[in-house]
Write an enzyme that holds these catalytic residues in place. Structure first.
Site, short mmCIF file in Angstrom:
data_model
loop_
_atom_site.label_atom_id
_atom_site.label_comp_id
_atom_site.label_asym_id
_atom_site.label_seq_id
_atom_site.Cartn_x
_atom_site.Cartn_y
_atom_site.Cartn_z
N HIS A 1 0.85 -1.19 0.00
CA HIS A 1 0.00 0.00 0.00
C HIS A 1 0.89 1.24 0.00
O HIS A 1 2.04 1.20 0.44
CB HIS A 1 -0.88 0.03 1.25
CG HIS A 1 -2.01 -0.94 1.21
ND1 HIS A 1 -3.18 -0.73 1.90
CD2 HIS A 1 -2.16 -2.14 0.60
CE1 HIS A 1 -4.00 -1.74 1.70
NE2 HIS A 1 -3.40 -2.62 0.93
N GLU B 1 0.92 3.89 1.93
CA GLU B 1 1.40 4.28 3.25
C GLU B 1 2.56 3.39 3.72
O GLU B 1 3.54 3.88 4.29
CB GLU B 1 0.28 4.22 4.29
CG GLU B 1 -0.88 5.14 4.02
CD GLU B 1 -2.03 4.47 3.28
OE1 GLU B 1 -3.18 4.80 3.59
OE2 GLU B 1 -1.79 3.61 2.40
N CYS C 1 -6.44 2.21 5.64
CA CYS C 1 -7.11 0.95 5.98
C CYS C 1 -6.59 0.44 7.32
O CYS C 1 -5.69 1.05 7.91
CB CYS C 1 -6.84 -0.07 4.87
SG CYS C 1 -5.13 -0.69 4.87
N CYS D 1 -2.68 -0.12 7.31
CA CYS D 1 -1.92 1.12 7.26
C CYS D 1 -2.10 1.95 8.53
O CYS D 1 -1.14 2.55 9.03
CB CYS D 1 -2.30 1.91 6.02
SG CYS D 1 -1.82 1.06 4.50
#
Length: 141
Positions: free
Chosen positions: A46, A48, A76, A79
């Protein structure tokens, strides 16, 4: 947020869900990332997580407590957990993620249940961030 949006557009051009992220320390971008799950075939990639990993390497520490994170989509659970563990000072996100968001939409990992001093601010460049996500999924269908 401007650079995070550019990274989201880059992700989109590569067929990734368009999320971009930058980490700032002392008014300087020290790390950035964008979604690379499809190209790397890895659920952990992801935006992040990519940015946090680079920031830790740049600073030589897992503690990012003097850093601010800018991301185009509300983080999410994975993260948000990484943000908590890195002790990031502030998070600025673009648009909400009603399906997976853990700053306010589905859950709020930063209030109550965990020991966190992270400040959360949503709605930065919200319309542009929303438009990028919406257009990406519209093209997929």
């Amino acid at each position: 947020m401007k650079r995070a949006i550019q990274l989201a557009e880059l992700a989109q051009n590569e067929g990734e869900v368009p999320v971009g992220c930058v980490i700032v320390c002392d008014d300087k971008i020290i790390a950035e990332g964008y979604n690379k799950r499809e190209q790397n075939k890895n659920a952990l990639h992801h935006a992040e997580i990519e940015a946090i990993d680079k920031a830790c390497k740049y600073l030589g520490s897992w503690r990012l407590d003097n850093c601010d994170l800018y991301v185009t989509l509300e983080p999410c659970p994975m993260c948000a957990g990484a943000i908590l563990n890195a002790r990031i000072r502030r998070v600025y996100y673009g648009c909400r993620d009603e399906r997976m968001g853990c700053c306010e939409s589905r859950e709020n990992f930063f209030k109550g249940q965990f020991d966190s001093n992270t400040e959360i601010y949503g709605g930065f460049s919200e319309e542009r961030c929303k438009e990028i996500i919406k257009n990406f999924f519209k093209k997929l269908r």
